[in-house]
Motif scaffolding. Structure first.
Motif, PDB file in Angstrom:
ATOM      1  N   ALA A 123      31.071  36.728  97.691  1.00 19.42           N
ATOM      2  CA  ALA A 123      30.662  35.338  97.490  1.00 19.42           C
ATOM      3  C   ALA A 123      30.138  35.099  96.089  1.00 19.42           C
ATOM      4  N   SER A 124      30.428  33.917  95.583  1.00 18.21           N
ATOM      5  CA  SER A 124      29.845  33.451  94.314  1.00 18.21           C
ATOM      6  C   SER A 124      29.467  31.986  94.474  1.00 18.21           C
ATOM      7  N   VAL A 125      28.524  31.537  93.657  1.00 19.81           N
ATOM      8  CA  VAL A 125      28.003  30.177  93.741  1.00 19.81           C
ATOM      9  C   VAL A 125      28.127  29.512  92.377  1.00 19.81           C
ATOM     10  N   MET A 136      27.986  20.508  82.689  1.00 17.93           N
ATOM     11  CA  MET A 136      28.412  21.907  82.658  1.00 17.93           C
ATOM     12  C   MET A 136      28.581  22.430  84.076  1.00 17.93           C
ATOM     13  N   TYR A 137      29.354  23.510  84.158  1.00 14.65           N
ATOM     14  CA  TYR A 137      29.526  24.187  85.443  1.00 14.65           C
ATOM     15  C   TYR A 137      29.153  25.648  85.258  1.00 14.65           C
ATOM     16  N   TYR A 138      28.145  26.087  85.984  1.00 14.36           N
ATOM     17  CA  TYR A 138      27.688  27.479  85.927  1.00 14.36           C
ATOM     18  C   TYR A 138      28.116  28.184  87.205  1.00 14.36           C
ATOM     19  N   GLU A 139      28.677  29.373  87.064  1.00 14.84           N
ATOM     20  CA  GLU A 139      29.130  30.120  88.244  1.00 14.84           C
ATOM     21  C   GLU A 139      28.680  31.569  88.153  1.00 14.84           C
ATOM     22  N   SER A 140      28.181  32.086  89.271  1.00 14.50           N
ATOM     23  CA  SER A 140      27.759  33.487  89.325  1.00 14.50           C
ATOM     24  C   SER A 140      28.975  34.390  89.456  1.00 14.50           C
ATOM     25  N   GLY A 342      23.658  39.694  85.976  1.00 12.08           N
ATOM     26  CA  GLY A 342      24.157  38.366  85.657  1.00 12.08           C
ATOM     27  C   GLY A 342      25.000  38.308  84.396  1.00 12.08           C
ATOM     28  N   ARG A 343      25.436  39.466  83.897  1.00 13.21           N
ATOM     29  CA  ARG A 343      26.195  39.476  82.638  1.00 13.21           C
ATOM     30  C   ARG A 343      27.531  38.762  82.766  1.00 13.21           C
ATOM     31  N   ASN A 344      28.110  38.747  83.949  1.00 14.83           N
ATOM     32  CA  ASN A 344      29.430  38.133  84.125  1.00 14.83           C
ATOM     33  C   ASN A 344      29.357  36.702  84.655  1.00 14.83           C
ATOM     34  N   PHE A 345      28.158  36.121  84.660  1.00 13.23           N
ATOM     35  CA  PHE A 345      28.055  34.711  85.007  1.00 13.23           C
ATOM     36  C   PHE A 345      28.778  33.891  83.935  1.00 13.23           C
ATOM     37  N   MET A 346      29.363  32.764  84.340  1.00 11.80           N
ATOM     38  CA  MET A 346      30.170  31.974  83.408  1.00 11.80           C
ATOM     39  C   MET A 346      29.668  30.534  83.341  1.00 11.80           C
TER      40      MET A 346
END
Length: 381
Positions: A123-125, A136-140, A342-346
């Motif tokens: 899962a990602s949020v 903006m759109y932030y995604e985990s 959280g390094r790969n959060f976008m």
């Protein structure tokens, strides 16, 4: 992150009744008795009678699925739906209330629903964030959830890290605090890893992270040299019977425990299901694994029940070597490492006036979910 709730669980014999009590502690002193975790049964009844109504009364860790909900799950699988939008206006417009309601209730409820008949979820949020004139759109990054009891803490970790990233970004680029942001829309992406239809054995999920770190239990395989298959079958038969007044079989010389969640503190703990051996070092002891609807899922042998039941005394301040974040709970620390700090959060910059159009949508029934979730199908009907 706050330290896990400190508490203890006791049984008292009052006249002809056995009373279970859950008590909270602060700094080693008793603070209060939990109002939702007291139960009373005749002293002669098995311990599992204390928890008989848990599934009906507590939706914070067990859900109920009817034929309609199971058909929705089949549609989700058939249409390969992995993205779910929490619609605008489904929750109050204030950002703080939106985040609180979605993090505590809406997202965990969705994930529990999607976890039925799965080995794990990935899962990602994502948050849609408005600040000044920018959207903006932030995604985990995806997080694996292998036990439905871990859903609440996994969502808490993802939300906390997303909000930390958003706060740092808007402070750096807009010189504004997080409070200046407006968040009223989110997307949850979930990949379901369903049970193999070819497998004839009962799938046994991993222990909740809180108990994995104790390293006091092991998966029990059929044909194990430690216990005869006849005893295992007898235990499973006993668990799956639904006769409330049945006597305890004299041949069932085992101790059984099960998981329970406090309705007040949401704390996960272990309670006795059946105790038939006083010698805890030599009596076969199992923890009963159940799925998200409370159905029997398998047994895990507990090698050291004292260690398994004891409050984790080794919780202390942990520092992540990669990002220097600090934690006082090993479960939160483990989740933090799984999500790679959280390094790969976008983050994407979006046109604020843009309108999203989706052709294949599956509205989830609000009477079941309370919130207006819509699934986005990748396959046409």
């Amino acid at each position: 992150m706050a330290r896990r709730t400190q508490s203890r669980f006791i049984f008292e014999i009052v006249e002809n009744s056995r009373v279970f009590r859950h008590q909270f502690f602060a700094n080693g002193s008793r603070r209060a008795d939990c109002a939702t975790c007291e139960s009373r049964v005749p002293a002669s009844e098995p311990y599992n009678h204390h928890w008989r109504n848990d599934i009906k009364n507590n939706r914070s860790y067990c859900i109920q699925l009817g034929s309609e909900e199971k058909q929705i799950l089949k549609t989700i699988e058939d249409q390969a739906i992995e993205e779910f939008i929490l619609c605008d206006g489904s929750i109050t417009a204030r950002t703080n209330d939106f985040l609180l309601d979605s993090g505590i209730d809406a997202v965990p409820q969705l994930l529990r629903f999607l976890s039925f008949a799965t080995d794990k979820l990935e899962a990602s949020v994502g948050f849609y964030v408005d600040v000044k004139k920018e959207r903006m759109y932030y995604e985990s990054s995806p997080l694996n959830i292998e036990n439905h009891f871990d859903i609440g803490e996994a969502v808490d970790m993802i939300f906390s890290m997303l909000l930390e990233k958003i706060s740092n970004y808007v402070l750096l680029h807009h010189k504004d605090p997080l409070e200046a942001c407006v968040i009223r829309r989110m997307k949850v992406t979930v990949k379901r890893f369903c049970h193999s239809p070819k497998s004839k054995s009962i799938p046994v999920s991993k222990l909740p992270l809180q108990y994995q770190v104790k390293n006091a239990a092991e998966c029990l395989e059929r044909g194990s040299n430690k216990l005869s298959s006849d005893l295992i079958k007898l235990v499973e038969t006993y668990i799956n019977q639904e006769e409330p007044g049945r006597p305890i079989p004299s041949t069932l010389k085992v101790n059984l425990y099960s998981f329970r969640v406090c309705s007040t503190s949401k704390e996960l703990y272990v309670v006795p299901h059946l105790l038939s051996g006083d010698d805890v070092d030599n009596t076969p002891t199992f923890i009963i694994q159940t799925d998200v609807v409370g159905g029997f899922q398998g047994l895990l042998e507990v090698r050291n029940i004292r260690k398994f039941l004891k409050v984790d005394s080794q919780d202390r301040v942990f520092e992540c070597r990669q990002c220097q974040s600090h934690f006082v709970d090993r479960v939160h620390f483990a989740l933090h490492k799984q999500i790679a700090c959280g390094r790969n959060f976008m983050v994407w910059s979006m046109d604020k006036d843009a309108i999203e159009l989706h052709e294949n949508c599956l509205p989830l029934p609000k009477e079941y979910f309370k919130y207006e979730w819509v699934g986005l199908a990748s396959k046409r009907n």
